[in-house]
Design a protein around this motif. Sequence first.
Motif, PDB file in Angstrom:
ATOM      1  N   SER B  57       0.803  -1.218   0.000  1.00  0.00           N
ATOM      2  CA  SER B  57       0.000   0.000   0.000  1.00  0.00           C
ATOM      3  C   SER B  57       0.840   1.273   0.000  1.00  0.00           C
ATOM      4  O   SER B  57       0.333   2.357  -0.286  1.00  0.00           O
ATOM      5  CB  SER B  57      -0.911   0.019   1.240  1.00  0.00           C
ATOM      6  OG  SER B  57      -0.130   0.006   2.419  1.00  0.00           O
ATOM      7  N   GLY B  66      -4.276   3.164  -0.284  1.00  0.00           N
ATOM      8  CA  GLY B  66      -2.829   3.245  -0.153  1.00  0.00           C
ATOM      9  C   GLY B  66      -2.404   4.245   0.899  1.00  0.00           C
ATOM     10  O   GLY B  66      -3.239   4.843   1.585  1.00  0.00           O
ATOM     11  N   ASP B  67      -1.057   4.428   1.017  1.00  0.00           N
ATOM     12  CA  ASP B  67      -0.538   5.360   2.019  1.00  0.00           C
ATOM     13  C   ASP B  67      -0.055   6.672   1.380  1.00  0.00           C
ATOM     14  O   ASP B  67       0.417   7.560   2.084  1.00  0.00           O
ATOM     15  CB  ASP B  67       0.620   4.712   2.782  1.00  0.00           C
ATOM     16  CG  ASP B  67       0.173   3.421   3.455  1.00  0.00           C
ATOM     17  OD1 ASP B  67      -0.888   3.442   4.107  1.00  0.00           O
ATOM     18  OD2 ASP B  67       0.861   2.392   3.294  1.00  0.00           O
ATOM     19  N   ALA B 117      -3.681  -2.922  -2.806  1.00  0.00           N
ATOM     20  CA  ALA B 117      -3.036  -2.213  -1.695  1.00  0.00           C
ATOM     21  C   ALA B 117      -2.998  -3.079  -0.439  1.00  0.00           C
ATOM     22  O   ALA B 117      -2.048  -3.025   0.344  1.00  0.00           O
ATOM     23  CB  ALA B 117      -3.764  -0.904  -1.426  1.00  0.00           C
TER      24      ALA B 117
END
Lengths: 428, 380
Positions: B57, B66-67, B117
């Motif tokens: 992610s 995601g990050d 992710a």
Amino acid sequence: MPSEMDQFVAEVTAFLDAHATRRARAAEDVAWGEGEDRITYFSTDPPDVENAKVAAAKAWQRTRYDNGFGWITGPTEFGGRGLTTLHDLVYDGLEAGYDVPETGVLSLIGLGMIGPTILAHGTDELKQRYLPRLYSGEIIACQLFSEPAAGSDLASLETKAVRDGDGWILNGQKVWTSVAHHAAIGLALCRSNPDNPKHKGITAFVVDMTAPGVDVRPLRQMSGGSEFNEVFLTDVHVGDDHRLGPVDGGWGVALTTLMNERASVGGEGAGPVGRAVALPFLTELLRANGRLDDGAARRRLAELHADTLATEYLNHQMVRKFRAGEQPGPEASVSKLMYAQNLTRGAHFAAEIIGPRLIADTGAWGTYSWTELLLSTPALRILGGTEEIMKNILAERVLGLPKEPGIDTRSPFRELRRSAGATESRSA
Amino acid sequence: MSTENTTSTELDELRSAVRDFMTAKADERAVRAAIDSERGYDDKVWAQMAEQLGLQSLALPTEHGGDGYGLVELTVVLEEMGRALLPSPFLSSVVLAGTALVAAGGDEAARILPGIAAGTTTATLAPPNVDGGWSLGGRGTGDALAVTASAGTDDVTLEGTAPLVLDGAGADVLLVVAGGPAGPGLYAVDADAAGLTRTPLPVLDLTRRIATVTFAATPARLVGAAGGAAAILDRVLDVATTALAAEQVGAARACLEASTTYAKDRVQFGRQIGSFQAVKHKAADMLTRVQVADAAAREAARAVDGLADAPEAGVAAAVAHAVCSEAFLAVATENIQVHGGIGFTWEHAAHLYYRRAKASQLLFGGPAVYYERLLAKAGV
């Protein structure tokens, strides 16, 4: 609220706008077929032209100095500005956008290497006496290190230093001495004690190049010019107050100089030579020769461009590390190796495209003019430490590989085997 | 993202966490076990990568689970994966498919991305060309495409054979660039779709699985705009070659370290062989290549992330792809040479790196393609 660096940038820009003109066109723009087509790495100027350039370099350095940019990283008590290497890099980046005199004759050896060495090892008196004069462009310094029998193995040098009352008497021969014919002072490494192992019997001195017994003779290079010299020292008297570092402790002084040498020889990507072997210029060369669709030529162009840009990225990485307050790793040495390789490949690539018109001067623009660079590139693999020595250093210092076993670092210097013709201090 | 938002200390911490993980989960024994397994990678390790470290992610957008970090951060992860030769669908699922979906946008991408992710879905992107290449030929007609899509936006079916699909046999979702009525478009096919045949192939790089995928009236869904594959593919190639470059740097550094260690340990003629200049200079050449490749990979990551002082992304990615491919291959080759006979054995890891190096160099077309891509990006 502008940052301290923003203020510095504004200050530098104001200074340059007031004292120089901005370049008419971006450095990477190519004006094919127009103007100067010489691609010079080493000077081949006749003496009067060369002297005029040296005078212009000194004058521009004086202007920098008077405005606080002569020695950006130097301590203020000796005429410096007391700022960081990053400020220095920022200044160089900004100045590259202006037409100013080329100051390599002062900076490469004197300001880049000898100045930092005097700063690190000199007495306050010696620093006060020479550093402001060096960084204000008043005097030029040279490096009296290499000798006919001491090249890669610099520590086997033989020029003798013998005590003489309050001072020393120097005798010997130095070689490959760049800018000695313009220099007022030289940093000389001399054998002061042949009974010690080679690294432990050397003493460093600041020598007055106008002193009796100093004889500078130009050496003609294979590229035609005479940028470096032989320097003969015959009973030259040097006061003990001009000694740098301890008696027999000159090798530590030499290491300071050499470290700065490797830092200054890499990262020369910009400038006329760099532009000649960069993509825009070489693309025009292909176009002018009808080779833009030639697959083999395109492949070589792309390979060269990839390595040239990657080397540039390596230099960016070095700057970013400075910016983050980190100590760069082996980037400078790697950059120097790559620079020599890329320049050499670029010159030979251009030669291949130009073909037979390169071997005789037909007067056609941008053809025979490449010979100067072609004849200069072999030096790039030798100067500032040969490729072989650079690789030893990378392997030993960075990778930690063992040194070559040998007796030369332990035995007294006078017992070591030396090249034929190197006899000076053997009988001493 | 246009400024550096992760400090070098944070990047060092990320590297150290990933390296610890790889040391524990992907040492040479684990890599060899994964090579011999049916799937080709350890799915427990894959799940832990997601659950413990959140690697899948890391660089995907926050709106898709995601990050929201970029290639600069992902480079650190990829270097460590390359160093360990971790067999995993990371390049195919997160980098190739993930980038293609983000670039395409739309509902279908939004449906697939969160699973990627989370590491619970694996996807891949097939090379578009009949010969396994990644070019749209510059003509946009789809003539050289391996797969064709039927007309319409609903009830689309695919026909054709996609060769050389990375992790093509195991992926849950297959993304395909297929010639459609509006030009080449991106389509998604589920693993259990009708008329789908996936044939695993013997592979040069034992740590990466490849399959031929055949579509016969296979139902597919359009991803993003009809005929929108050209822009997607351009972005995918910039990102994927930059990601690959980071892997190559990590793996090349592993080869350099292996050679350096061996040159210090191995004694011949009464000396460590690393004291001979012939070996020493070889090691210095390897170091030089690795340093330059490292700089190229990092600069490309900064460029692809669009950082303010970085060069143009297409140029920097092409430079990194060329320089890192050449460097890794050269270093992996010399690593065998430094090791001598032992380096030529199956038991030694040197051949695993050499295989990875050669396969990586050719994965997106090889030198003839990447040098021309560089010239094209530079406007020549």
